[in-house]
Design a protein around this motif. Structure first.
Motif, PDB file in Angstrom:
ATOM      1  N   TYR A 198       0.870  -1.385  -0.006  1.00 16.22           N
ATOM      2  CA  TYR A 198       0.071   0.016  -0.135  1.00 16.22           C
ATOM      3  C   TYR A 198       0.757   1.381   0.059  1.00 16.22           C
ATOM      4  O   TYR A 198       2.073   1.041   0.073  1.00 16.22           O
ATOM      5  CB  TYR A 198      -0.883   0.055   1.303  1.00 16.22           C
ATOM      6  N   GLU A 241     -10.525  10.663   1.514  1.00 16.26           N
ATOM      7  CA  GLU A 241      -9.315  10.083   2.217  1.00 16.26           C
ATOM      8  C   GLU A 241      -9.039  10.740   3.536  1.00 16.26           C
ATOM      9  O   GLU A 241      -8.742  10.054   4.320  1.00 16.26           O
ATOM     10  CB  GLU A 241      -7.746  10.137   1.348  1.00 16.26           C
ATOM     11  N   GLN A 299      -6.496  -0.154   9.695  1.00 16.64           N
ATOM     12  CA  GLN A 299      -6.850  -1.045   8.768  1.00 16.64           C
ATOM     13  C   GLN A 299      -7.961  -1.926   9.387  1.00 16.64           C
ATOM     14  O   GLN A 299      -8.603  -2.588   8.498  1.00 16.64           O
ATOM     15  CB  GLN A 299      -5.806  -1.450   8.044  1.00 16.64           C
ATOM     16  N   ASP A 308     -11.061   0.314   8.638  1.00 18.27           N
ATOM     17  CA  ASP A 308     -11.141   0.884   7.233  1.00 18.27           C
ATOM     18  C   ASP A 308     -10.099   0.267   6.575  1.00 18.27           C
ATOM     19  O   ASP A 308      -8.744   0.979   6.651  1.00 18.27           O
ATOM     20  CB  ASP A 308     -11.332   2.186   7.257  1.00 18.27           C
ATOM     21  N   SER A 340      -8.788   0.735   3.795  1.00 13.75           N
ATOM     22  CA  SER A 340      -8.329   1.816   2.591  1.00 13.75           C
ATOM     23  C   SER A 340      -7.453   2.540   3.373  1.00 13.75           C
ATOM     24  O   SER A 340      -6.824   3.412   2.513  1.00 13.75           O
ATOM     25  CB  SER A 340      -9.389   2.373   1.847  1.00 13.75           C
TER      26      SER A 340
END
Length: 288
Positions: free
Chosen positions: A3, A15, A76, A79, A81
């Motif tokens: 990532y 974001e 994470q 979430d 992402s």
């Protein structure tokens, strides 16, 4: 899957919201205060006895790399992402720009008690109580730039001074070293005031409030700051090729640092991992 950690100034509105929401949820679950306690426990200065891991020691960089990874994993789980963004304090130097915006970390503290009154981490929102700290204040505090005793953020030239040193660290492996990348980046210096705080240390001082001392994790900017510090380790590694973490071997028994620092292949408390195992992060994350 690898990532990406991004510059906080480039995050989209979505974001930003996801990062903030994940932090608040980790706090609500009680996990965040564990991170604060861990940092306080491992903030051992030169003058105290025992093993130094988080600061004033060669393991400053791998210790905080692992610490960031632990926080990122917690985020994470909320979430998948979310990653930890970094704050480039050589470029984003305004106390009103990212990350100090209403939709990210909020702004400066008010004048008389430095309490942060804006943004999602303001005490009045009820979602960021300070439970672990070195004072009795139950709210997040900041004193950006230190109005009564001003200090400037480090410049790119000061960061380059650290990056250009080809040696990772040097004897005596503490806050008194005058050479070595780690010491110059961590930022212990001689003298008084701004001259005694360089790079990483001066950023803590510039933010002020909760960011000064072992409980600095109470301010979420801690993670953005250390992500940028971690990025500098990556840049130093690329620049200097085969240069590695030092010391390679533990200091001998007659050395004053014996048993006080972690060598390259020793376990790094509180984790079952060595500095050598943390030198390469390319299988986990990259920087944009």
């Amino acid at each position: 899957m690898v990532y990406t950690r991004k510059d906080v100034g480039t995050l989209t509105s979505s974001e930003r919201r996801r990062f903030v929401d994940a932090l608040l949820e980790v706090k609500r679950r009680g996990e965040y205060d564990e991170f604060v306690r861990t940092h306080i426990e491992h903030f051992v200065p030169d003058g105290e006895n025992g093993l130094r891991t988080a600061h004033m020691a060669p393991s400053f960089l791998p210790w905080h790399r692992m610490f960031l990874l632990e926080l990122e994993r917690a985020l994470q789980r909320v979430d998948a992402s979310v990653t930890v963004p970094y704050w480039d304090w050589t470029r984003d130097r305004s106390p009103t720009a990212a990350p100090w915006t209403e939709d990210l970390l909020g702004g400066n503290g008010r004048r008389f008690d430095h309490q942060v009154m804006t943004g999602p981490f303001a005490h009045r929102n009820g979602r960021w109580p300070i439970r672990e700290g070195v004072t009795d204040a139950g709210f997040l505090t900041r004193d950006l730039g230190r109005a009564r005793d001003p200090v400037d953020l480090p410049t790119w030239r000061e960061l380059e001074w650290a990056l250009s040193d080809p040696v990772y660290d040097t004897d005596p492996w503490d806050s008194t070293v005058t050479g070595g990348f780690r010491g110059k980046l961590e930022g212990w210096g001689a003298g008084q005031g701004e001259a005694s705080w360089r790079n990483h240390n001066r950023v803590h001082r510039w933010v002020g409030g909760a960011m000064v001392g072992g409980a600095s994790v109470n301010d979420p900017v801690f993670w953005l700051h250390h992500a940028f510090v971690d990025l500098q380790w990556s840049r130093w590694q690329r620049r200097h090729g085969d240069a590695r973490y030092l010391p390679e071997q533990p200091p001998p028994p007659a050395d004053g640092q014996h048993g006080r620092i972690v060598s390259r292949h020793e376990k790094l408390p509180p984790w079952d991992v060595t500095p050598a195992e943390l030198e390469d992060h390319s299988h986990l994350y990259q920087y944009a």
